[in-house]
Design a protein around this motif. Structure first.
Motif, short mmCIF file in Angstrom:
data_model
loop_
_atom_site.label_atom_id
_atom_site.label_comp_id
_atom_site.label_asym_id
_atom_site.label_seq_id
_atom_site.Cartn_x
_atom_site.Cartn_y
_atom_site.Cartn_z
N TYR A 83 68.90 15.45 40.97
CA TYR A 83 67.99 14.48 41.57
C TYR A 83 67.07 13.89 40.51
CZ TYR A 83 69.53 17.35 45.49
OH TYR A 83 70.29 18.05 46.37
N PHE A 138 65.90 9.05 48.76
CA PHE A 138 67.17 8.32 48.68
C PHE A 138 67.41 7.47 49.91
CE2 PHE A 138 68.54 11.60 45.49
CZ PHE A 138 68.79 10.71 44.47
N CYS A 139 67.08 7.99 51.08
CA CYS A 139 67.34 7.24 52.31
C CYS A 139 66.41 6.04 52.45
CB CYS A 139 67.20 8.16 53.52
SG CYS A 139 68.54 9.38 53.63
N GLU A 180 68.17 5.62 38.63
CA GLU A 180 68.57 4.53 39.52
C GLU A 180 67.34 3.78 40.04
OE1 GLU A 180 71.65 3.69 39.80
OE2 GLU A 180 72.11 5.37 38.49
N SER A 213 74.00 7.71 43.93
CA SER A 213 73.01 8.12 44.91
C SER A 213 73.64 8.56 46.23
CB SER A 213 72.01 6.99 45.15
OG SER A 213 72.66 5.81 45.58
N TRP A 247 68.37 2.98 51.18
CA TRP A 247 69.77 2.99 51.58
C TRP A 247 70.46 1.66 51.33
CZ3 TRP A 247 73.58 6.08 52.41
CH2 TRP A 247 74.70 5.64 53.09
N ALA A 273 64.05 14.76 48.29
CA ALA A 273 65.13 13.96 47.72
C ALA A 273 65.81 13.13 48.80
CB ALA A 273 66.15 14.87 47.04
N ALA A 304 69.03 11.42 38.65
CA ALA A 304 69.29 10.21 39.43
C ALA A 304 68.06 9.33 39.54
CB ALA A 304 69.76 10.58 40.83
N MET A 324 74.39 12.02 45.71
CA MET A 324 73.15 12.78 45.75
C MET A 324 72.71 13.06 47.19
SD MET A 324 72.39 13.35 42.64
CE MET A 324 72.83 12.73 41.03
N ILE A 325 72.82 12.06 48.04
CA ILE A 325 72.43 12.23 49.45
C ILE A 325 73.27 13.31 50.10
CG2 ILE A 325 72.43 11.12 51.71
CD1 ILE A 325 71.63 8.52 50.31
N GLN A 330 71.92 1.41 47.72
CA GLN A 330 72.51 2.63 47.21
C GLN A 330 73.62 2.34 46.21
OE1 GLN A 330 71.60 5.81 47.58
NE2 GLN A 330 69.83 4.97 48.64
#
Length: 342
Positions: free
Chosen positions: A280, A43-44, A286, A54, A47, A39, A283, A57-58, A50
């Motif tokens: 996650y 997500f990163c 997104e 999110s 970035w 995850a 999410a 979430m990070i 974002q």
């Protein structure tokens, strides 16, 4: 077995508790580390694009990873005698990341509720900077509140997570932990979840069958149940153990039962690190909205289950495309402007 403090042995209880912890913590550590690392990496990778959701979430995944990394030393030093100050450095990260996870989960729930209940205000406050500030505040407060662990520690060698100082088990400290660390977040979770469910079920422009099929209600209910199941037992155990330390409860058998219950409930609370994968999964919307899921799947094939594919198709046809709402299918479209409906 005698009820006197001197003759009440916890050796068998601690041994049984450690065996249970070992059996649960190892799969939790492996599965949780894999899910949260995936995850974080996903997500990163995005970035620059974002959203507020999110960012939460990070931070949640990061808190879960740090909590999972604290499990091996927790298991080892709970059966090995070390200086009290060293125990403080082992215990503090565990509790900090536990309560950081709790408050970030609450923030996600509140954010979802605001987006549905107050769509215009929610849309106006969807900047990731707000989420960064909130998460930074949560991390800072969690570490500041962990200071008593460093101050109230025993000088002699002890087993970590056992025989904590009398100041740590003082009534004011435990009451503060129970109220601010659990009861207030619990009330907020229950209120926001109940309100969100009520709004969805009574939405005049969307029939209830569609809401149920979208999985929105199911996700909200599951998130609330996970929170209750993971964190209620451990805080009940802390409350009972405080009564033991204050000598309100003196029976040896009862004290042994409470000790076992507290240690096992702490282990079950760690399962939240794996169950956070619900967030996650949710999410993933997104990435679907930003047409980047294909790249995610190429990098991490594990993100290509049938359910995610179904949700992508559902969200692509949903009018709620330009909002950061955490619940699909609760939007109306007016020209080129999209907002969530009440």
């Amino acid at each position: 077995m005698t009820n006197t403090s001197d003759n009440c042995s916890f050796t068998a209880v601690d041994s049984l508790a450690w065996t249970v912890q070992l059996g649960i913590s190892i799969p939790t550590f492996i599965l949780g580390l894999v899910l949260n690392s995936l995850a974080l990496s996903v997500f990163c990778c995005f970035w620059r694009k974002q959203t507020k959701t999110s960012v939460y979430m990070i931070n949640l995944a990061l808190a879960d990873v740090l909590l999972l990394l604290s499990l091996p030393p927790k298991l080892y030093y709970s059966v090995t005698t070390v200086p009290g100050l060293l125990c403080s450095f082992i215990q503090a990260p565990y509790f900090v990341n536990t309560y950081t996870s709790i408050f970030i989960i609450v923030c996600i729930t509140v954010d979802r509720y605001i987006c549905i209940r107050h769509p215009f205000e929610g849309r106006a406050n969807q900047s990731p900077r707000w989420a960064l500030l909130i998460c930074g505040f949560i991390w800072a407060v969690a570490w500041i509140c962990s200071s008593p662990i460093y101050v109230f520690h025993k000088k002699e060698p002890i087993k970590c997570f056992h025989n904590m100082s009398a100041q740590t088990w003082s009534v004011p400290f435990i009451v503060s932990v129970e109220i601010f660390g659990f009861l207030i977040p619990l009330v907020v979770m229950v209120f926001c979840s109940a309100q969100t469910i009520w709004i969805l079920l009574n939405h005049k422009t969307q029939d209830k069958k569609s809401v149920e099929e979208s999985g929105s209600l199911r996700v909200i209910v599951i998130n609330l149940v996970v929170f209750l199941v993971c964190f209620t037992p451990v805080h009940l155990g802390i409350c009972l153990q405080c009564l033991v330390k204050q000598q309100v409860i003196v029976g040896c058998t009862v004290r042994q039962t409470i000790s076992l219950f507290l240690q096992v409930s702490m282990t079950f609370a760690n399962l939240n690190c794996c169950l956070d994968a619900i967030f996650y999964y949710f999410a993933a919307k997104e990435f679907c909205k930003k047409a980047q899921l294909k790249r995610v799947i190429e990098l991490c094939p594990v993100f290509n289950p049938c359910a995610v594919s179904w949700h992508c198709r559902h969200w692509e046809s949903s009018p709620c495309q330009d909002t950061d709402c955490a619940t699909p299918g609760t939007a109306t479209t007016t020209g080129r402007r999209t907002t969530c409906s009440q």
